[in-house]
Scaffold this motif. Structure first.
Motif, PDB file in Angstrom:
ATOM      1  N   ARG A   1       0.841  -1.196   0.000  1.00  0.00           N
ATOM      2  CA  ARG A   1       0.000   0.000   0.000  1.00  0.00           C
ATOM      3  C   ARG A   1       0.875   1.243   0.000  1.00  0.00           C
ATOM      4  NH1 ARG A   1      -4.455  -1.595   4.487  1.00  0.00           N
ATOM      5  NH2 ARG A   1      -5.272  -3.429   3.423  1.00  0.00           N
TER       6      ARG A   1
ATOM      7  N   TYR B   1      -8.218   0.851  -1.609  1.00  0.00           N
ATOM      8  CA  TYR B   1      -6.788   0.634  -1.432  1.00  0.00           C
ATOM      9  C   TYR B   1      -6.125   0.347  -2.769  1.00  0.00           C
ATOM     10  CZ  TYR B   1      -7.805   0.123   3.548  1.00  0.00           C
ATOM     11  OH  TYR B   1      -8.216   0.334   4.829  1.00  0.00           O
TER      12      TYR B   1
ATOM     13  N   HIS C   1      -2.623  -0.907  -4.804  1.00  0.00           N
ATOM     14  CA  HIS C   1      -1.484  -1.796  -4.600  1.00  0.00           C
ATOM     15  C   HIS C   1      -0.334  -1.330  -5.493  1.00  0.00           C
ATOM     16  CE1 HIS C   1       0.776  -5.428  -3.767  1.00  0.00           C
ATOM     17  NE2 HIS C   1       1.037  -5.494  -5.056  1.00  0.00           N
TER      18      HIS C   1
ATOM     19  N   SER D   1       3.689  -1.970  -6.753  1.00  0.00           N
ATOM     20  CA  SER D   1       4.623  -3.074  -6.961  1.00  0.00           C
ATOM     21  C   SER D   1       6.035  -2.683  -6.534  1.00  0.00           C
ATOM     22  CB  SER D   1       4.633  -3.462  -8.439  1.00  0.00           C
ATOM     23  OG  SER D   1       5.156  -2.384  -9.205  1.00  0.00           O
TER      24      SER D   1
END
Length: 125
Positions: free
Chosen positions: A2, A38, A40, A42
């Protein structure tokens, strides 16, 4: 990861990450769940931010960093074009390095003469 973890690991603020996303320096994060907001990020996002931070510390502008990132990521640029663009950036960096070395020598010269008599020859570095 996050945004909070990304920011902590990269040493930047939430606003910085969002700015990099808006300006295209960083790929948009994915939202794997439609039930929450939320995002994401990488490991690639983390590496990209670290690259940007490092390049900024070396004196590159965000526009210059964006140019290099665009060349690197663009599928329309072949290997030869990528090499050519990156080589041009290296040449520009070498020119800046020489200019900084000249400026440094002039400042060292001026520093050595502080407090002494100043002649006209001393003024022209």
């Amino acid at each position: 990861m996050r945004i909070g973890e990304l920011c902590k690991r990269a040493g930047v603020s939430h606003d910085t990450v969002r700015f990099y996303e808006r300006t295209g320096l960083l790929d948009k994060a994915t939202q794997p769940h439609t039930t929450n907001t939320y995002k994401h990020y990488s490991e690639r996002s983390l590496q990209r931010i670290r690259l940007i931070v490092h390049a900024k510390a070396l004196g590159f502008t965000l526009a210059e960093i964006g140019d290099v990132i665009h060349v690197w990521d663009s599928p329309t640029f072949g290997i030869a074009k990528k090499v050519e663009c990156l080589q041009a950036k290296l040449t520009e960096l070498d020119e800046k390095s020489r200019a900084l070395a000249t400026l440094r020598a002039g400042l060292l010269n001026a520093l050595a003469k502080v407090g002494g008599d100043c002649t006209e020859e001393d003024i022209a570095w």
